[in-house]
Design a protein around this motif. Structure first.
Motif, PDB file in Angstrom:
ATOM      1  N   HIS B  85       0.890  -1.157   0.000  1.00 24.46           N
ATOM      2  CA  HIS B  85       0.000   0.000   0.000  1.00 24.46           C
ATOM      3  C   HIS B  85       0.921   1.198   0.000  1.00 24.46           C
ATOM      4  N   ASP B  86       0.566   2.220  -0.743  1.00 20.56           N
ATOM      5  CA  ASP B  86       1.557   3.298  -0.817  1.00 20.56           C
ATOM      6  C   ASP B  86       1.695   4.032   0.510  1.00 20.56           C
ATOM      7  N   SER B  87       0.714   3.840   1.418  1.00 13.86           N
ATOM      8  CA  SER B  87       0.805   4.432   2.750  1.00 13.86           C
ATOM      9  C   SER B  87       1.096   5.922   2.732  1.00 13.86           C
ATOM     10  N   LEU B  88       0.497   6.603   1.764  1.00 14.30           N
ATOM     11  CA  LEU B  88       0.581   8.057   1.793  1.00 14.30           C
ATOM     12  C   LEU B  88      -0.490   8.562   2.751  1.00 14.30           C
ATOM     13  N   LEU B  89      -0.286   9.753   3.283  1.00 14.77           N
ATOM     14  CA  LEU B  89      -1.307  10.318   4.162  1.00 14.77           C
ATOM     15  C   LEU B  89      -2.341  11.020   3.282  1.00 14.77           C
ATOM     16  N   PRO B  90      -3.575  10.508   3.273  1.00 12.50           N
ATOM     17  CA  PRO B  90      -4.547  10.987   2.297  1.00 12.50           C
ATOM     18  C   PRO B  90      -4.937  12.454   2.471  1.00 12.50           C
ATOM     19  N   TRP B  91      -4.697  13.016   3.664  1.00 18.15           N
ATOM     20  CA  TRP B  91      -5.108  14.405   3.895  1.00 18.15           C
ATOM     21  C   TRP B  91      -3.980  15.369   3.555  1.00 18.15           C
ATOM     22  N   ARG B  92      -2.846  14.842   3.119  1.00 23.01           N
ATOM     23  CA  ARG B  92      -1.756  15.725   2.736  1.00 23.01           C
ATOM     24  C   ARG B  92      -1.605  15.731   1.220  1.00 23.01           C
ATOM     25  N   LEU B 100       7.161  15.059   4.581  1.00 21.67           N
ATOM     26  CA  LEU B 100       7.016  14.545   5.949  1.00 21.67           C
ATOM     27  C   LEU B 100       8.337  14.155   6.626  1.00 21.67           C
ATOM     28  N   ARG B 131       0.422  19.721  -5.876  1.00 22.49           N
ATOM     29  CA  ARG B 131      -0.588  20.168  -4.912  1.00 22.49           C
ATOM     30  C   ARG B 131      -1.822  19.290  -4.927  1.00 22.49           C
ATOM     31  N   TYR B 133      -4.081  15.797  -4.144  1.00 18.77           N
ATOM     32  CA  TYR B 133      -4.171  14.831  -3.052  1.00 18.77           C
ATOM     33  C   TYR B 133      -3.992  13.425  -3.619  1.00 18.77           C
ATOM     34  N   SER B 135      -5.666  10.805  -3.496  1.00 18.97           N
ATOM     35  CA  SER B 135      -6.854  10.201  -4.094  1.00 18.97           C
ATOM     36  C   SER B 135      -7.093  10.685  -5.525  1.00 18.97           C
ATOM     37  N   GLU B 136      -6.400  11.768  -5.919  1.00 23.23           N
ATOM     38  CA  GLU B 136      -6.584  12.273  -7.272  1.00 23.23           C
ATOM     39  C   GLU B 136      -5.606  11.635  -8.257  1.00 23.23           C
ATOM     40  N   ARG B 149       9.239  10.012  -1.485  1.00 24.61           N
ATOM     41  CA  ARG B 149       9.324  10.096  -0.034  1.00 24.61           C
ATOM     42  C   ARG B 149      10.429   9.182   0.500  1.00 24.61           C
TER      43      ARG B 149
END
Lengths: 282, 261
Positions: B85-92, B100, B131, B133, B135-136, B149
């Motif tokens: 899972h890419d384990s990105l923070l979805p709100w960032r 990070l 810029r 997210y 999910s995009e 990262r």
């Protein structure tokens, strides 16, 4: 409709860009049309309901029991012009707001600490489950005994109701953070504080927001029930006082005010949520 | 100056419903500085457990893991970790996600943006998405962000736990190529855990084949395919097939002992 279709299919051959624009335009008008239909439907329901109410009352059922929309509107207009009414509104709003703030902050804090500590969660779970199963309204007599019939008692009643809603959501959010993300942040050198501030809280926030949104109407419920139990101000008092004087018009007018307040809260919350979680809706 | 990694008599026992389960048998493995090692084996053979011990997220029940000449006791912060899972923070946003590690290491604020921009350039991510997210983005683009990262803290180790397995086969090949290019410029020591023998052979210097539970090393194969490797065609070469057939014969024996059957 038919015209639109032929003209856009003709222009497909000559100018694809134009055809695309027209297709978009067509889709937009269709959407606008269905939106208009919904609005119209809603107005229809409202008019039919009020019409039936107006017609039935006085003809089949005595106005004394049912009042009438026109009477209610008249009463509301009278209230809007009176200073006492606005004091009642302010009282209810203040109780709701304070109850919401206290209950939500306590729920958030406790939810976060239990969500991050399995030991604490395991210890407290049975007590919390038991206390939550208790109908909170049953606490009102006790709160009256302890805190009197003033503002304090309503605020505390509302807080207790809000607390559990926000607590459960925060707890779920904080304890369901993906383990993998936490491990990745740890290999970045992240401390417990980093994990809390940069991962746990933001990821729990989504749940917290759900908790906050559902708890606003409950804060209002807590405040109003407190007022109905015992008070001398607030919309709940207004409803209770009207009922005890057999003034159904006053009761309905009070209920209408409560419905308006609740809807306003909802609109504000929806706005706030949309702004704060843009990333989710995409 | 890159450093190596040394597993010495490492074992790991888990308790599952009160019963002790041996996940990793004694493992001895020496990974050279800047080496790319892939670990393959059936499900539940303890590949990920080895990786977690190297990252310091798990302690070995016995034995030691050394990074360079230092034993790993706490979390190995010289490593960067990437998972399926890419384990990105979805709100960032993309750039905030990549930033990070810099925030955590308290890199000077004024230099952060440039480091992030450079990293995004290195993974070929269009700056128009900086810029956006997560999910995009498409799955491949999210992998690029995760790779950026990975790079940004300039770690000594890349620990990769099936990082490409969720991608569709074509995108996976492209990501293989890009990851190899990145690795070539950074001199980092890599451990890649994977189910996919083809992926292991085409990327790694050495492939470690592990047995079913308790996971032990069955064989270590030197992959003598010359570099730079052509990811799009390497699997059709004679030598590749030879290596593949040999390792596959070895793996086949344990195939039916996996825990997911």
């Amino acid at each position: 409709m038919n015209e639109n279709f032929t003209s856009s299919s003709e222009s497909t051959n000559s100018n694809p860009q134009k055809a695309q624009d027209e297709a978009l335009h067509l889709a937009a008008t269709q959407e606008k049309r269905s939106h208009r239909r919904v609005i119209f439907g809603r107005l229809l329901v409202l008019v039919v309901f009020l019409g039936l109410w107006q017609g039935v009352s006085g003809r089949f059922i005595r106005v004394f029991w049912l009042s009438q929309p026109t009477l209610v509107v008249e009463r509301l207009i009278k209230w809007f012009g009176s200073a006492n009414f606005w004091i009642d509104v302010r009282t209810t709003l203040l109780e709701t707001l304070l109850g919401f703030i206290f209950g939500a902050s306590a729920g958030f804090a406790v939810g976060l600490s239990l969500g991050r500590s399995k030991l604490l969660a395991d210890i407290f779970r049975p007590f919390i489950v038991a206390f939550n199963a208790l109908p909170k309204i049953a606490l009102a007599p006790l709160f009256i005994l302890w805190f009197g019939i003033g503002l304090q008692m309503k605020v505390i009643l509302a807080s207790v109701i809000v607390f559990f809603l926000v607590f459960y959501n925060t707890y779920t959010g904080a304890s369901n953070v993906e383990k993998e993300i936490i491990e990745i942040v740890r290999t970045m050198g992240g401390t417990r504080r980093h994990i809390l501030l940069k991962v746990v809280i933001p990821s729990a926030l989504l749940w917290v927001f759900t908790g906050l949104r559902i708890s606003v109407p409950y804060a209002l419920i807590g405040a109003v029930i407190g007022e109905i139990f015992a008070s001398n101000a607030g919309i709940g008092y207004l409803v209770q006082a009207s009922a005890s004087q057999f003034d159904t018009t006053g009761v309905f007018a009070g209920l209408a005010v409560l419905a308006i307040l609740a809807s306003l809260f909802n609109i504000v919350l929806e706005r706030a949520e949309r702004i704060s979680s843009r990333w989710r809706s995409l | 100056m890159s450093i190596g990694l040394h597993f010495q008599d490492v074992t790991r026992v888990f308790t599952k419903r009160g019963r002790a389960v041996e996940a990793v048998g004694p493992v001895n493995l020496e990974i050279r500085p800047s080496e790319f090692v892939a670990i393959v084996g059936p499900s539940g053979c303890g590949k990920s457990t080895l990786l977690n011990m190297a990252a310091g997220l798990l302690k070995p029940t016995s034995g030691t893991v050394q990074a360079g000449d230092k034993q790993i006791t706490g979390v190995n912060v010289r490593a960067a970790y990437m998972t399926q899972h890419d384990s990105l923070l979805p709100w960032r946003t993309v750039e905030k996600n990549v930033m990070l590690p810099l925030e955590i290491r308290n890199t000077e604020k004024s230099s952060r943006q440039k480091i992030v921009d450079d990293a995004l350039k290195m993974v070929n991510l269009d700056s128009a998405f900086a810029r956006s997210y997560p999910s995009e983005l498409s799955g491949g683009m999210r992998k690029r962000v995760a790779m950026a990262r990975l790079l940004i803290a300039q770690p000594d180790f890349f620990f990769m736990d099936e990082p490409f397995s969720a991608l569709d086969p074509q995108i996976r090949l492209i990501m293989h190529k890009e990851f190899l290019d990145l690795w070539a410029t950074t001199n980092t020591t890599v451990i890649l855990v994977t189910h996919d023998l083809q992926e292991a052979i085409s990327l790694a210097d050495r492939v470690v084949v592990m047995s079913g539970r308790p996971g032990r090393i069955l064989d270590i194969a030197e992959i003598d395919l010359p570099r730079p490797r052509d990811m799009m065609n390497i699997q059709f070469t004679e030598r590749f097939r030879e290596i593949y057939t040999n390792l596959w014969d070895l793996m086949r024996i344990d195939l039916y002992r996996g825990e997911n059957l």
